[in-house]
Scaffold this motif. Structure first.
Motif, PDB file in Angstrom:
ATOM      1  N   TYR A  94     -12.722   9.977   0.911  1.00 13.28           N
ATOM      2  CA  TYR A  94     -12.204   8.651   1.269  1.00 13.28           C
ATOM      3  C   TYR A  94     -10.528   8.604   1.366  1.00 13.28           C
ATOM      4  N   LEU A  95     -10.019   9.688   1.453  1.00 17.04           N
ATOM      5  CA  LEU A  95      -8.554   9.623   1.558  1.00 17.04           C
ATOM      6  C   LEU A  95      -8.156   9.911   2.965  1.00 17.04           C
ATOM      7  N   PRO A  96      -7.123   9.101   3.470  1.00 14.72           N
ATOM      8  CA  PRO A  96      -6.769   9.414   5.018  1.00 14.72           C
ATOM      9  C   PRO A  96      -5.676  10.430   5.149  1.00 14.72           C
ATOM     10  N   SER A  97      -5.608  10.963   6.246  1.00 12.09           N
ATOM     11  CA  SER A  97      -4.458  11.894   6.470  1.00 12.09           C
ATOM     12  C   SER A  97      -3.288  11.241   6.409  1.00 12.09           C
ATOM     13  N   ASP A  98      -2.132  12.257   5.907  1.00 19.64           N
ATOM     14  CA  ASP A  98      -0.842  11.599   5.669  1.00 19.64           C
ATOM     15  C   ASP A  98      -0.167  11.224   7.137  1.00 19.64           C
ATOM     16  N   LEU A  99      -0.737  11.782   8.196  1.00 20.76           N
ATOM     17  CA  LEU A  99       0.011  11.094   9.646  1.00 20.76           C
ATOM     18  C   LEU A  99      -0.375   9.579   9.548  1.00 20.76           C
ATOM     19  N   ASN A 100      -1.633   9.082   9.147  1.00 22.63           N
ATOM     20  CA  ASN A 100      -1.751   7.684   9.441  1.00 22.63           C
ATOM     21  C   ASN A 100      -1.066   6.969   8.183  1.00 22.63           C
ATOM     22  N   ALA A 101      -0.610   7.579   7.172  1.00 26.42           N
ATOM     23  CA  ALA A 101       0.007   6.905   5.994  1.00 26.42           C
ATOM     24  C   ALA A 101       1.535   6.831   6.523  1.00 26.42           C
ATOM     25  N   ALA A 102       1.933   7.863   7.305  1.00 25.08           N
ATOM     26  CA  ALA A 102       3.332   7.742   7.735  1.00 25.08           C
ATOM     27  C   ALA A 102       3.535   6.570   8.567  1.00 25.08           C
ATOM     28  N   TYR A 103       2.357   6.294   9.378  1.00 22.19           N
ATOM     29  CA  TYR A 103       2.462   5.091  10.459  1.00 22.19           C
ATOM     30  C   TYR A 103       2.384   3.801   9.717  1.00 22.19           C
ATOM     31  N   LEU A 104       1.743   3.598   8.511  1.00 24.73           N
ATOM     32  CA  LEU A 104       1.521   2.627   7.547  1.00 24.73           C
ATOM     33  C   LEU A 104       2.979   2.361   6.900  1.00 24.73           C
ATOM     34  N   TYR A 105       3.592   3.618   6.783  1.00 31.95           N
ATOM     35  CA  TYR A 105       4.925   3.369   5.786  1.00 31.95           C
ATOM     36  C   TYR A 105       5.955   2.826   6.630  1.00 31.95           C
ATOM     37  N   ALA A 106       5.963   3.050   7.791  1.00 25.44           N
ATOM     38  CA  ALA A 106       7.088   2.347   8.439  1.00 25.44           C
ATOM     39  C   ALA A 106       6.840   0.991   8.589  1.00 25.44           C
ATOM     40  N   ILE A 158       4.442   1.394  -2.964  1.00 22.24           N
ATOM     41  CA  ILE A 158       4.888   0.087  -2.258  1.00 22.24           C
ATOM     42  C   ILE A 158       4.046  -1.026  -2.628  1.00 22.24           C
ATOM     43  N   LEU A 159       2.572  -0.507  -2.409  1.00 23.47           N
ATOM     44  CA  LEU A 159       1.366  -1.269  -2.566  1.00 23.47           C
ATOM     45  C   LEU A 159       1.265  -1.688  -4.108  1.00 23.47           C
ATOM     46  N   GLU A 160       1.649  -0.715  -5.038  1.00 19.35           N
ATOM     47  CA  GLU A 160       1.685  -0.995  -6.509  1.00 19.35           C
ATOM     48  C   GLU A 160       2.583  -2.095  -6.708  1.00 19.35           C
ATOM     49  N   ASP A 161       3.797  -1.931  -6.069  1.00 19.73           N
ATOM     50  CA  ASP A 161       4.847  -2.966  -6.421  1.00 19.73           C
ATOM     51  C   ASP A 161       4.502  -3.939  -6.199  1.00 19.73           C
ATOM     52  N   LEU A 162       4.197  -3.998  -4.646  1.00 21.72           N
ATOM     53  CA  LEU A 162       3.741  -5.458  -4.218  1.00 21.72           C
ATOM     54  C   LEU A 162       2.599  -6.339  -4.829  1.00 21.72           C
ATOM     55  N   THR A 163       1.645  -5.597  -5.313  1.00 27.11           N
ATOM     56  CA  THR A 163       0.268  -6.400  -5.836  1.00 27.11           C
ATOM     57  C   THR A 163       0.295  -6.291  -7.215  1.00 27.11           C
ATOM     58  N   HIS A 164       1.117  -5.613  -7.896  1.00 28.82           N
ATOM     59  CA  HIS A 164       1.381  -5.618  -9.466  1.00 28.82           C
ATOM     60  C   HIS A 164       0.388  -4.737  -9.985  1.00 28.82           C
ATOM     61  N   SER A 165      -0.401  -3.965  -9.102  1.00 27.50           N
ATOM     62  CA  SER A 165      -1.451  -3.406  -9.586  1.00 27.50           C
ATOM     63  C   SER A 165      -1.357  -2.056 -10.346  1.00 27.50           C
ATOM     64  N   GLU A 166      -2.150  -1.517 -11.000  1.00 27.97           N
ATOM     65  CA  GLU A 166      -1.730  -0.318 -11.848  1.00 27.97           C
ATOM     66  C   GLU A 166      -1.942   0.752 -11.036  1.00 27.97           C
ATOM     67  N   ALA A 167      -2.801   0.883 -10.040  1.00 27.58           N
ATOM     68  CA  ALA A 167      -3.021   1.948  -9.297  1.00 27.58           C
ATOM     69  C   ALA A 167      -3.450   1.513  -7.684  1.00 27.58           C
ATOM     70  N   ALA A 168      -2.922   2.017  -7.138  1.00 23.14           N
ATOM     71  CA  ALA A 168      -3.360   1.708  -5.578  1.00 23.14           C
ATOM     72  C   ALA A 168      -3.588   3.068  -4.958  1.00 23.14           C
ATOM     73  N   TYR A 169      -4.850   3.203  -4.156  1.00 19.47           N
ATOM     74  CA  TYR A 169      -5.087   4.428  -3.464  1.00 19.47           C
ATOM     75  C   TYR A 169      -5.572   4.238  -2.108  1.00 19.47           C
ATOM     76  N   LEU A 170      -4.720   4.805  -1.322  1.00 18.63           N
ATOM     77  CA  LEU A 170      -5.018   4.597   0.236  1.00 18.63           C
ATOM     78  C   LEU A 170      -6.235   5.237   0.470  1.00 18.63           C
ATOM     79  N   THR A 171      -7.166   4.499   1.616  1.00 27.26           N
ATOM     80  CA  THR A 171      -8.660   5.009   1.978  1.00 27.26           C
ATOM     81  C   THR A 171      -8.540   4.920   3.225  1.00 27.26           C
ATOM     82  N   THR A 172      -9.737   5.725   3.902  1.00 25.59           N
ATOM     83  CA  THR A 172      -9.680   5.759   5.262  1.00 25.59           C
ATOM     84  C   THR A 172     -10.010   4.250   5.847  1.00 25.59           C
ATOM     85  N   SER A 173     -10.522   3.357   5.033  1.00 26.13           N
ATOM     86  CA  SER A 173     -10.707   2.024   5.645  1.00 26.13           C
ATOM     87  C   SER A 173     -10.919   1.103   4.441  1.00 26.13           C
TER      88      SER A 173
END
Ligand SMILES: *Cc1c(COP(=O)(O)O)cnc(C)c1O
Length: 376
Positions: free
Chosen positions: A232-244, A39-54
């Motif tokens: 630097y990678l967050p737990s998928d639990l946090n990603a699930a929260y963000l996904y919503a 979603i972030l890649e599509d939104l920002t048109h970036s080639e790669a987006a990596y979720l981080t812990t902050s």
């Protein structure tokens, strides 16, 4: 009391977190992380987006990927959060603070070039309140002096500069999903790469210095320690929260924008009467309603204003204390040229409550409280 911020909550967060937990895949880079990144890649048109812990971690990754040597210099505004600076200090860099423009509170692009020395390696820009810095001028300076450009886009998800998405204009873009930002996973962020040149290197530094990402793509048959890195990678639990929240992007965006516009409409007459100054959005910039602020006459009037708001049940707050006046800022940096606006403007600024789900009633209380301050 009307809070200054209430973390966004759209309703589906718990369902997705439950799904992540029941799927027994709660470490980093699980299915929800992948979906958020897409979603972030599509939104920002970036080639790669990596979720981080902050966003702080994303900035640290960007600083690592700039390959700084001790004594190298990084140019940045003093009017920012400490993480913008700290990421580079950790790499041994010296900070060179440049004054801001009084209209957008962003780094003054016209004062950057005089701060460049032989040791300058990077410019870190901050899109304050989700309003873009003058990126064309900044990219031109970077090109002339072969500097990296790091965008601290912590406040700027979804904002644009001449139609381009912020965070995808420089060499690295850093987003924040802290609970005070437009979209949240509690603590979290993302690193955006506008091109794939540094993909492998970015993945290695994010995955504790291993080539685990290449391993999962089947490009190597075992993963090993390759280089310097961290976790630097967050737990998928946090990603699930963000996904919503990212799924509900439009609703959150529109809701914030509605509050922003109404504040703006109602307060402009005060500006015409010369009582306050309000945010300036240059015509070629699209903002994301991250923040609504007003600027009072001076520190004394702002102190009275914040107290008045509090007496009326509204939490209005000031923002950054310029870094060059902080103990660490003095230790690790110097101010280039004169501080004409950084201190003066920061002392005048007050932010109004602005968050997803702010009710009409509360919004009107905020507005009435602001107006009554000037009617005394
Ligand atoms: C919020 C913010 C950060 C830090 O973000 P975290 O995700 O809390 O690390 C950095 N820079 C700016 C400009 C911010 O507003």
């Amino acid at each position: 009391m009307i809070d200054f911020n209430v973390p966004p909550f759209v309703g589906k967060e718990i369902d997705f977190m439950r799904e992540a937990a029941l799927g027994q895949k709660i470490c980093g880079d699980g299915p929800f992380t992948k979906k958020c990144q897409k979603i972030l890649e599509d939104l920002t048109h970036s080639e790669a987006a990596y979720l981080t812990t902050s966003c702080t971690s994303a900035l640290e990754m960007a600083a690592l990927l700039c390959h700084l040597e001790p004594g190298d210099e990084v140019i940045l505004p003093s009017y920012t959060f400490c993480s913008t600076a700290d990421a580079f200090v950790q790499r041994g860099a010296k900070l060179v603070f440049v004054d801001i423009r009084p209209d957008t509170m962003n780094i003054d692009e016209k004062k950057i070039e005089e701060a460049v020395t032989e040791r300058t390696r990077a410019i870190a820009v901050v899109h304050y309140a989700g309003v873009a810095c003058e990126m064309d001028e900044i990219l031109a300076i970077a090109e002339r002096h072969k500097l990296k450009v790091v965008e601290d886009a912590a406040q700027a998800i979804g904002s644009t500069y001449k139609g381009r998405m912020l965070g995808n204009i420089g060499d690295f873009g850093c987003l924040s999903f802290h609970e005070t930002k437009n979209f949240s996973m509690g603590e979290g962020g993302a690193l955006l790469l506008p091109n794939l040149d540094l993909r492998d290197e970015a993945e290695i530094c994010r995955e504790k210095g291993t080539d685990r990402s290449r391993f999962f793509r089947g490009q190597v048959d075992k993963y090993t320690w390759q280089d310097y890195g961290s976790s630097y990678l967050p737990s998928d639990l946090n990603a699930a929260y963000l996904y919503a929240q990212l799924l509900d992007y439009d609703r959150v965006f529109k809701d914030r924008m509605n509050t922003w516009r109404i504040y703006d409409e109602v307060l402009r007459p005060l500006e015409r009467d010369g009582l306050i100054e309000l945010p300036v959005i240059p015509e070629h910039c699209g903002h994301n309603a991250h923040m609504y602020y007003l600027k009072l006459k001076d520190l004394k009037e702002r102190t009275a204003f914040l107290a008045h708001m509090r007496e009326h049940g509204v939490l209005s707050v000031f923002h950054y204390i310029p870094l060059h006046s902080s103990p660490a800022g003095r230790k690790f940096g110097r101010f280039s040229g004169e501080d004409v606006y950084t201190t003066k403007e920061s002392e005048r600024l007050a932010r109004l409550p602005l968050y997803f789900g702010l009710t009409e009633e509360d919004r009107d209380t905020v507005i009435r409280s602001v107006l009554s301050f000037f009617q005394r």
